[in-house]
Motif scaffolding. Structure first.
Motif, mmCIF file in Angstrom:
data_model
loop_
_atom_site.group_PDB
_atom_site.id
_atom_site.type_symbol
_atom_site.label_atom_id
_atom_site.label_comp_id
_atom_site.label_asym_id
_atom_site.label_seq_id
_atom_site.Cartn_x
_atom_site.Cartn_y
_atom_site.Cartn_z
ATOM 1 N N PRO B 206 0.818 -1.229 0.000
ATOM 2 C CA PRO B 206 0.000 0.000 0.000
ATOM 3 C C PRO B 206 0.844 1.269 0.000
ATOM 4 C CG PRO B 206 -0.683 -1.506 1.736
ATOM 5 C CD PRO B 206 0.601 -2.029 1.197
ATOM 6 N N PRO B 207 0.472 2.238 -0.790
ATOM 7 C CA PRO B 207 1.212 3.498 -0.829
ATOM 8 C C PRO B 207 0.824 4.404 0.327
ATOM 9 C CG PRO B 207 -0.589 3.564 -2.385
ATOM 10 C CD PRO B 207 -0.638 2.206 -1.740
ATOM 11 N N LEU B 208 1.614 5.439 0.516
ATOM 12 C CA LEU B 208 1.294 6.523 1.455
ATOM 13 C C LEU B 208 1.093 6.052 2.886
ATOM 14 C CD1 LEU B 208 -1.323 8.317 -0.820
ATOM 15 C CD2 LEU B 208 0.955 9.176 -0.322
ATOM 16 N N THR B 209 1.730 4.923 3.261
ATOM 17 C CA THR B 209 1.503 4.425 4.626
ATOM 18 C C THR B 209 2.146 5.332 5.660
ATOM 19 O OG1 THR B 209 3.331 2.959 4.089
ATOM 20 C CG2 THR B 209 1.148 1.971 4.252
ATOM 21 N N ASP B 210 3.205 6.058 5.264
ATOM 22 C CA ASP B 210 3.894 6.885 6.257
ATOM 23 C C ASP B 210 3.442 8.340 6.235
ATOM 24 O OD1 ASP B 210 4.861 7.029 3.782
ATOM 25 O OD2 ASP B 210 6.996 6.998 4.287
ATOM 26 N N SER B 211 2.467 8.689 5.422
ATOM 27 C CA SER B 211 1.998 10.071 5.426
ATOM 28 C C SER B 211 0.471 10.093 5.537
ATOM 29 C CB SER B 211 2.448 10.796 4.160
ATOM 30 O OG SER B 211 2.182 10.001 3.039
ATOM 31 N N PRO B 212 -0.017 10.056 6.769
ATOM 32 C CA PRO B 212 -1.468 9.952 6.972
ATOM 33 C C PRO B 212 -2.259 11.095 6.354
ATOM 34 C CG PRO B 212 -0.299 10.283 9.051
ATOM 35 C CD PRO B 212 0.739 10.033 8.024
ATOM 36 N N VAL B 213 -1.679 12.295 6.330
ATOM 37 C CA VAL B 213 -2.431 13.430 5.781
ATOM 38 C C VAL B 213 -2.649 13.226 4.294
ATOM 39 C CG1 VAL B 213 -2.452 15.902 5.421
ATOM 40 C CG2 VAL B 213 -1.515 14.959 7.537
ATOM 41 N N VAL B 218 -6.003 11.705 -0.358
ATOM 42 C CA VAL B 218 -6.227 10.838 -1.507
ATOM 43 C C VAL B 218 -7.518 10.044 -1.321
ATOM 44 C CG1 VAL B 218 -5.339 8.834 -2.735
ATOM 45 C CG2 VAL B 218 -3.811 10.705 -2.164
ATOM 46 N N LEU B 219 -7.704 9.542 -0.106
ATOM 47 C CA LEU B 219 -8.944 8.803 0.165
ATOM 48 C C LEU B 219 -10.152 9.720 -0.012
ATOM 49 C CD1 LEU B 219 -10.310 6.193 1.093
ATOM 50 C CD2 LEU B 219 -10.151 7.019 3.429
ATOM 51 N N LEU B 220 -10.003 10.965 0.396
ATOM 52 C CA LEU B 220 -11.108 11.915 0.248
ATOM 53 C C LEU B 220 -11.453 12.086 -1.228
ATOM 54 C CD1 LEU B 220 -12.962 14.039 1.633
ATOM 55 C CD2 LEU B 220 -11.205 15.717 1.089
ATOM 56 N N ALA B 221 -10.410 12.294 -2.064
ATOM 57 C CA ALA B 221 -10.667 12.486 -3.492
ATOM 58 C C ALA B 221 -11.341 11.256 -4.086
ATOM 59 C CB ALA B 221 -9.358 12.780 -4.213
ATOM 60 N N ASP B 276 -4.796 1.907 5.871
ATOM 61 C CA ASP B 276 -4.638 2.752 7.060
ATOM 62 C C ASP B 276 -5.673 3.855 7.083
ATOM 63 O OD1 ASP B 276 -2.572 1.257 7.731
ATOM 64 O OD2 ASP B 276 -1.004 2.711 7.213
ATOM 65 N N ALA B 277 -5.770 4.547 5.949
ATOM 66 C CA ALA B 277 -6.705 5.661 5.883
ATOM 67 C C ALA B 277 -8.134 5.148 6.042
ATOM 68 C CB ALA B 277 -6.551 6.401 4.560
#
Lengths: 489, 543
Positions: B206-213, B218-221, B276-277
């Motif tokens: 999974p991408p972006l695991t270390d940057s929750p914001v 991205v999840l929002l979009a 995570d998100a």
């Protein structure tokens, strides 16, 4: 990068350009000795020359990048793509304009001017030296002034004058900028500039950057020097408009890309931001202005302004993202095909100036409307057309270059653009739908109306074929991206 | 290869339809039915192959993908034509095949440009199946976007009422959503280590695991993009208009298939790729689901038009799916088994809603073909003259409200069971939605079937009859047809006529109801396919 003596001067490196030049000169001479009604020979010669040039450029594409003639002329992926696209687009534009030009007293001259302007566009893209860039600017501009006023009618003359005055003004600005840059560093070569510009006097560099970029923005038709675009587009024939809004853009955007990626890359001014603002303004203002247009050509004109905005997105991240070069290449090729096709749709019905008239005139031609829908939705960025792939890669490159706000603005503008493209597709689709329905009790009335319509506007065969070809090609380029992209990656 | 044939066969057939000149209209309609049937047969074959190869334990999403095919497409950004099926996509592909066949049979007597109509639906079928089968984000986006274009022309060209406005609204809304989706996809691409659009690779790592914001944005979009399509409150406002003004077969496809593209996107993209998100924002998803459940139910209750009412129940039913999927992300609150049940329920709900709502929309098409209106106050007492119609609508409505024995019960029961542990309050609130939908369907049935018989003006009926019961003529004027409120029997004169379902209508609708009943009574065949994949998805989300 170059040979032993640091330079290469093999004329064969310029074979694609030489072929185009031969086409232009040969066409002019042939035209002089050819009777009026047989001028199609000139057309054939020029199309053959353009195709040969494209083939030569394709062969060249596989070779490694090199700077030739004292590094003043760069042959790399960007140049290669512009060479191929411009040559093919010129051939297409010549064929497209032949419908309206056949038998015209100045037919040969028009073709020759088109080829010369194409040569100028390629020179813009390949320039690796500011003085070469200035020369290319003139070569890409002067033939177009003549083409803009080619019809010699009131609108054409006004458009040509406007175009010329603006071109001269921006040209002077650009020359001042070039002078400033050379004054600041003592050289006009991009390779040397990229080393010496960061240490040079900043006011001079700033002046130079703005002047040079203004020149490229003018050739590309970007805000704030876009005012000529709608007048020139609407003041000439659709085929000429197709040429003027497609070919110089390719060269200018590539030239701006090279400038931002190389000489301007390291200077302590925020050049990417400046370009990003130009991009944002172009796409936004182009879209906003396009909303109100009812004339087909003016709508397309503003559409090209907004398209330049997307192209400048990738210019803004030139050199900052690995995806930038392929993104530019894909978008330029996709745009050329799609834009030529859309203008061909206007050229197919030269008498239908407004969208309503166009839509009325396509009665009974569902395939033309289908192809138009493919092209216009392609310009929006609907998959799987070539422009979609271009937009996708451009958006990716923009985000990769940390200009996320520009990416979001690009997405918002994409949505906005949908409105005015649909304003053209929807009435046309409605006519086609309404036509084939033909309720029996209204048959008599419909027939009478159909007769009336058919006498009013006739769909030209050649441009209509071009519309279909462009639609098919734009989809094929999109679906087959894996095949042709391997050559430039 | 077989999967690609399944996906591309309809669009090739559409090309043939458009390319062959002088094809008779009837032949075009039958050709469409034949292609849809052939495609369904191929899917059936795929299903058998998949079911026989299925192994024990979690399998799907990142492994156990069958009929996989991958061809490099855009090398510069590593996007490819990558398709395959697993337990999540196969049931939906099968459901799509069934619904498109039903739509084809339903449209056999289409009078208006049947050739173009058939070609458009075949094109839509390819786009829908392609979306479900995609294992690449860009390919998903391509097919996703093409469904919008296809449906726009279906509504604008063959709809009724205020169809152009509705079509435009549908196009703009979902196009906005799709661009949000694209922005999200680019975020996933740039956030991934390997810089790829491949869903399998992204889900495995999974991408972006270390940057929750960034992951949250991205999840929002992506969620906005999918929520517009699903649709979830408050992005649902395009739905009632588009559904109401689309032709019956178009509504059935729109509700049955296209809405699932949104929920399927959550399952295939948002959950496994951004675990995570998803966990962090699971409660928001649950709440969005519950709000849609309640909002959809109460708004449906207020409708005076049968088709609009059914359209709003879709918002309600999609809300249950989101409740189940959101509960799957509440890792701390529930054990893995419960979460798997919730996901399984959500998947079954997608299939079940496709079948039942497809049937319901086709049945409203019957009303429209007989009288040109869906308004409740124009119809009553239909049970006596049209018993088969009444029975079919009754079964579909009871199915839709979750009566045991039909597919929706299996789905909703599992969703509630799975979600109760994770989000008890939300689940309890959502259950009340069932009560409301039960009420509104019963009221609707009562209005239509009981009492004095009343049908709209005889002219509408005559025209409908003379045109094979399709009654699409209203679209010619583009405006709503003015049907006068003269009921046939107010003064005891000529009794009004309401023809029962004819053979074609029955052939289109009955299989959908039978399938729903079959899933309700013997859910194992479907659950055996879905459960391993649901388990795999749950464990991926729980990472």
């Amino acid at each position: 990068m170059t040979g032993m003596e640091g330079m290469s001067a093999n004329p064969l490196d310029l074979l694609p350009e030489i072929l185009l030049l031969l086409g232009a000169v040969g066409g002019l001479l042939l035209g002089l000795w050819t009777p009026q009604h047989k001028q199609s020979r000139v057309r054939i010669l020029i199309v053959v020359a353009a195709l040969a040039s494209a083939v030569a450029a394709t062969v060249d594409l596989t070779e490694p990048d090199k700077g030739v003639f004292d590094d003043s002329w760069m042959i790399d992926t960007t140049t290669g793509i512009v060479r191929i696209t411009v040559a093919l687009a010129t051939a297409a534009a010549v064929l497209l304009s032949s419908t309206s030009l056949a038998g015209h007293p100045r037919e040969t001259e028009a073709y020759v001017l088109m080829v010369l302007a194409a040569l100028g566009a390629i020179a813009l893209a390949a320039s690796n030296d500011l003085l070469m860039l200035a020369a290319a600017y003139l070569l890409a501009s002067v033939p177009l002034y003549a083409l803009a006023g080619f019809a010699k009618d009131a609108r054409g003359v006004e458009a040509a004058l406007k175009y010329y005055l603006m071109g001269a003004l921006v040209g002077v600005l650009m020359l001042v900028g070039i002078a400033g840059l050379i004054l600041a560093t003592g050289s006009g070569n991009y390779v040397e500039l990229s080393g010496s510009l960061p240490q040079a006097s900043m006011p001079l560099v700033a002046l130079g950057v703005i002047g040079v970029l203004a020149g490229m923005a003018f050739k590309a038709g970007a805000v704030p020097v876009h005012f000529w675009v709608p007048d020139v587009t609407a003041g000439t024939t659709p085929a000429m408009a197709a040429f003027i809004t497609t070919i110089p853009k390719l060269g200018a955007v590539a030239a701006a890309f090279r400038l931002v990626a190389e000489p301007f890359a390291a200077i302590p001014l925020d050049v990417p931001l400046l370009v990003a603002v130009i991009a944002a303004a172009s796409m936004t203002l182009g879209n906003l202005a396009a909303f109100q247009q009812t004339e087909v050509l003016r709508l397309l004109a503003y559409s090209t302004v907004s398209q330049v905005g997307y192209m400048f997105m990738v210019v803004a991240v030139a050199g900052q993202s690995d995806f930038a070069v392929p993104a530019l290449a894909i978008y330029l090729a996709g745009y050329a095909v799609t834009n030529l096709g859309a203008f061909a749709a206007a050229a197919a019905l030269p008498k239908a100036a407004s969208i309503g008239e166009w839509a009325d005139a396509v009665r009974g031609r569902p395939r033309l409307v289908l192809s138009l829908a493919v092209l216009l939705l392609g310009l929006v960025g609907t998959p799987p057309t070539a422009v979609f792939i271009g937009k996708l890669t451009i958006f990716t490159a923009t985000a990769d270059g940390n200009l996320v706000w520009l990416l979001v603005l690009g997405a918002v503008n994409t949505i906005a653009s949908l409105f005015y493209y649909l304003r053209w597709i929807a009435p046309a689709a409605r006519t086609v739908f309404a036509d084939s329905k033909q309720p029996d009790h209204m048959l008599a009335g419909t027939q009478a109306r159909a007769v009336m319509v058919s006498t009013k506007v006739q769909v030209l065969r050649g441009p209509a074929m071009m519309v279909h070809a462009a639609a098919v090609l734009s989809v094929l380029l999109g679906i087959g991206a894996g095949v042709w992209l391997t050559f430039i990656a | 290869m077989l999967l690609s044939v399944v996906i591309l066969l309809p669009v090739v057939a559409a090309g043939v339809l458009l390319a062959v000149p002088g094809l008779p209209d009837r032949a075009a309609s039958w050709f469409w039915v034949a292609i849809a049937a052939l495609d369904l047969a191929l899917i059936g074959w795929m299903w058998i192959g998949f079911a026989s190869a299925a192994s024990e334990g979690p399998s799907g999403v990142v492994d156990g993908i069958a009929y996989e095919q991958k061809i490099q497409w855009i090398p510069t950004v590593d996007a490819s034509y990558h398709v395959g099926v697993d337990g999540l996509s196969l049931p939906l592909i099968a459901m799509t095949g069934v619904l498109f066949l039903a739509a084809a049979i339903w449209s056999l007597r289409e009078k208006q440009r049947p050739r173009t109509y058939a070609a458009l639906f075949l094109f839509l079928q390819t786009a829908s199946m392609g979306t479900f089968a995609s294992l690449d984000l860009i390919l998903f986006f391509v097919f996703f976007d093409l469904t919008i274009v296809g449906m726009y022309f279906v509504i604008a060209g063959w709809g009724h009422g205020n169809r152009r406005r509705s079509a435009l609204k549908f196009f703009i809304y979902t196009f906005v959503g799709s661009l949000a989706l694209l922005v999200g996809f680019i975020g996933l691409f740039l956030g991934s280590e390997t810089r790829t659009f491949d869903m399998v690779a992204l889900a495995a790592d999974p991408p972006l695991t270390d940057s929750p914001v960034a992951a949250g944005l991205v999840l929002l979009a992506i969620s906005i993009g999918l929520a517009v399509k699903t649709p979830l409150f408050p992005f649902h406002t395009w739905l009632p208009d588009a559904h109401t003004d689309a032709p019956a077969a178009g509504s059935a496809i729109l509700a049955g298939v296209l809405l699932k593209l949104g929920t399927y996107g959550f399952v295939r993209i948002a959950m496994p790729i951004l675990p995570d998100a998803w966990q962090r924002w699971a409660m928001v998803i649950v709440i969005a689901g519950v709000v849609s459940v309640i909002w959809g139910a109460f708004t449906a209750l207020a409708q005076t038009d049968l088709k609009r009412m059914i359209a709003y129940t879709s918002v309600n039913h999609m809300g249950y799916i989101l409740l189940g999927l959101g509960a799957a992300g509440l890792v701390a609150q529930a054990d893995e088994q419960a979460r798997t049940i919730a996901v399984t329920g959500a998947m079954v709900q997608m299939v079940s809603h496709g079948l039942l709502t497809g049937a319901l929309f086709l049945l409203t098409g019957v009303l429209f073909s007989r009288g040109g209106t869906y308004a409740f106050d124009r119809w009553s007492g239909l049970a006596r003259p049209a018993p088969i119609f009444a029975a079919a609508l009754g079964v579909a409505a009871f199915g839709s409200l979750g009566l045991p024995g039909l597919s929706a019960f299996i789905a909703e029961f599992q969703i509630f069971t799975g979600a109760l542990q994770a989000a008890p309050i939300a689940t309890v609130i959502a259950v009340t939605g069932i009560v409301v939908t039960a009420g509104l369907f019963l009221v609707a049935l009562q209005r239509l079937f009981s009492g004095e018989m009343k049908v709209p003006e005889a002219g509408g009926i005559a025209s409908a009859r003379s045109h094979g019961g399709e009654g699409k003529r209203s679209a010619e004027g583009g405006g709503p047809r003015g049907v006068k409120t003269i009921t046939g029997n107010d003064d005891g004169r000529a009794p009004a006529v309401f023809k029962d379902l004819n053979g074609r209508e029955l052939t289109a609708i009955l299989p959908l109801l039978i399938l729903s009943l079959a899933i309700g009574l013997f859910p194992r065949a479907l659950l055996d396919i879905i459960e391993p994949a649901a388990a795999a998805l749950t464990s991926l989300v729980g990472r």
